[in-house]
Write a protein that holds these residues in place. Structure first.
Motif, short mmCIF file in Angstrom:
data_model
loop_
_atom_site.label_atom_id
_atom_site.label_comp_id
_atom_site.label_asym_id
_atom_site.label_seq_id
_atom_site.Cartn_x
_atom_site.Cartn_y
_atom_site.Cartn_z
N ALA A 135 -3.33 -4.38 12.29
CA ALA A 135 -2.79 -5.60 12.91
C ALA A 135 -1.63 -5.30 13.84
CB ALA A 135 -2.35 -6.58 11.82
N GLN A 136 -0.81 -4.31 13.51
CA GLN A 136 0.34 -4.00 14.36
C GLN A 136 0.05 -2.89 15.36
OE1 GLN A 136 2.96 -3.12 11.04
NE2 GLN A 136 2.81 -0.91 11.38
N GLY A 137 -1.09 -2.16 15.18
CA GLY A 137 -1.51 -1.16 16.15
C GLY A 137 -0.93 0.22 15.97
N SER A 138 -0.36 0.52 14.80
CA SER A 138 0.20 1.85 14.57
C SER A 138 0.51 2.02 13.09
CB SER A 138 1.48 2.05 15.38
OG SER A 138 2.49 1.14 14.95
N GLY A 139 0.71 3.27 12.70
CA GLY A 139 1.11 3.56 11.34
C GLY A 139 0.64 4.93 10.89
N VAL A 140 1.23 5.39 9.78
CA VAL A 140 0.85 6.68 9.19
C VAL A 140 0.73 6.50 7.68
CG1 VAL A 140 1.42 9.12 8.92
CG2 VAL A 140 2.21 7.88 10.95
N VAL A 141 -0.36 7.03 7.13
CA VAL A 141 -0.57 7.04 5.68
C VAL A 141 -0.60 8.50 5.22
CG1 VAL A 141 -2.18 6.51 3.80
CG2 VAL A 141 -1.88 4.88 5.69
N VAL A 142 0.12 8.79 4.15
CA VAL A 142 0.04 10.11 3.51
C VAL A 142 -0.30 9.89 2.04
CG1 VAL A 142 1.23 12.25 2.94
CG2 VAL A 142 1.74 11.09 5.11
N ASN A 143 -1.33 10.59 1.57
CA ASN A 143 -1.76 10.49 0.19
C ASN A 143 -1.42 11.77 -0.57
OD1 ASN A 143 -3.04 7.96 0.66
ND2 ASN A 143 -4.82 9.03 1.52
#
Length: 251
Positions: A135-143
């Motif tokens: 929805a915001q057009g960016s981000g980072v996920v780390v698992n």
């Protein structure tokens, strides 16, 4: 040396934040300017961390959450966005070890417990985090996977299976969201100085040290620094990575 300005204006969400690697990551994000939402099942330990971050000038939201309960996960992420307006970095670190047993001796409820928390919990967090990031057009996920995600562990079939699966989940999600400005990676810690390691060894930490070619356990802060690098602009060309940080244990 870290850049104390790396995460000013950013919002980070950390699960399993009350101790160990999650705690170290939450403190590091806050120290480098991020607004941090911390979640864990342990309300008392979470409150202690919240107070520590605030004493050091950080802005923090503490949300008690069991990642095995989808409704609690959805609420935790919704509260994060309601409080801070967005979600830039998500570190899905909550996890548990299994009771050591050979495969034919594993009770189904124990198998389900490990997979519900380690794998289904990670998936549920990602589902809601990624919806916000799209929805915001960016981000980072780390698992958080594990060195056990790339090798077998005697007596640890349930744990190892869950951590192998997290790598597949991470890599598939990385492809799903690469063109949407969102990166998804995993860290694979080895034997780290955490309460989980104390439980796993029955307090005999030397057993874990003996498994490490470098002759020591890793520090939670060493894993946290890798997570922050993956979430920073310097990690901007990295997605789908499963980064081993284990002192050579899995070689």
């Amino acid at each position: 040396m870290t850049n104390a300005q790396r995460f000013i204006g950013k919002v980070a969400f950390v699960t399993g934040a009350a101790s160990g690697i999650g705690r170290a990551a939450a403190i590091a994000f806050a120290r480098e300017g991020a607004k941090v939402a911390i979640s864990d099942r342990s309300e008392d330990a979470l409150e202690q961390l919240r107070a520590e971050i605030e004493r050091n000038g950080g802005e923090v939201l503490a949300v008690t959450c069991d990642v095995a309960e989808p409704g609690q996960v959805e609420t935790a992420i919704a509260r994060t966005v309601e409080r801070f307006g967005r979600l830039d970095c998500a570190f899905n670190n909550a996890g548990v070890e299994n009771k050591a047993a050979s495969v034919h001796e594993i009770h189904m409820d124990e198998w389900d417990r490990i997979l519900d928390i380690n794998l289904r919990g990670t998936f549920t967090c990602m589902k809601h985090e990624l919806a916000q990031m799209v929805a915001q057009g960016s981000g980072v996920v780390v698992n958080t996977s594990s060195g056990a995600g790339i090798r077998g562990v005697a007596g640890g079939a349930a744990y190892s299976a869950s951590k192998h699966a997290i790598i597949g989940l991470t890599r598939s999600a990385a492809l799903d969201y690469a063109a949407k400005g969102i990166r998804v990676n995993a860290v694979l810690p080895g034997n780290i100085e955490t309460p989980m390691m104390d439980r796993f060894t029955g307090g005999d930490i030397q057993k874990a040290i003996d498994l490490e070619p470098v002759g020591r356990l890793g520090k939670p802060e060493e894993i946290a620094e890798a997570v922050l690098w993956m979430c920073s602009d310097l990690g901007g060309f990295v997605t789908g990575a499963a980064t081993v940080i284990d002192g050579g244990w899995s070689l």
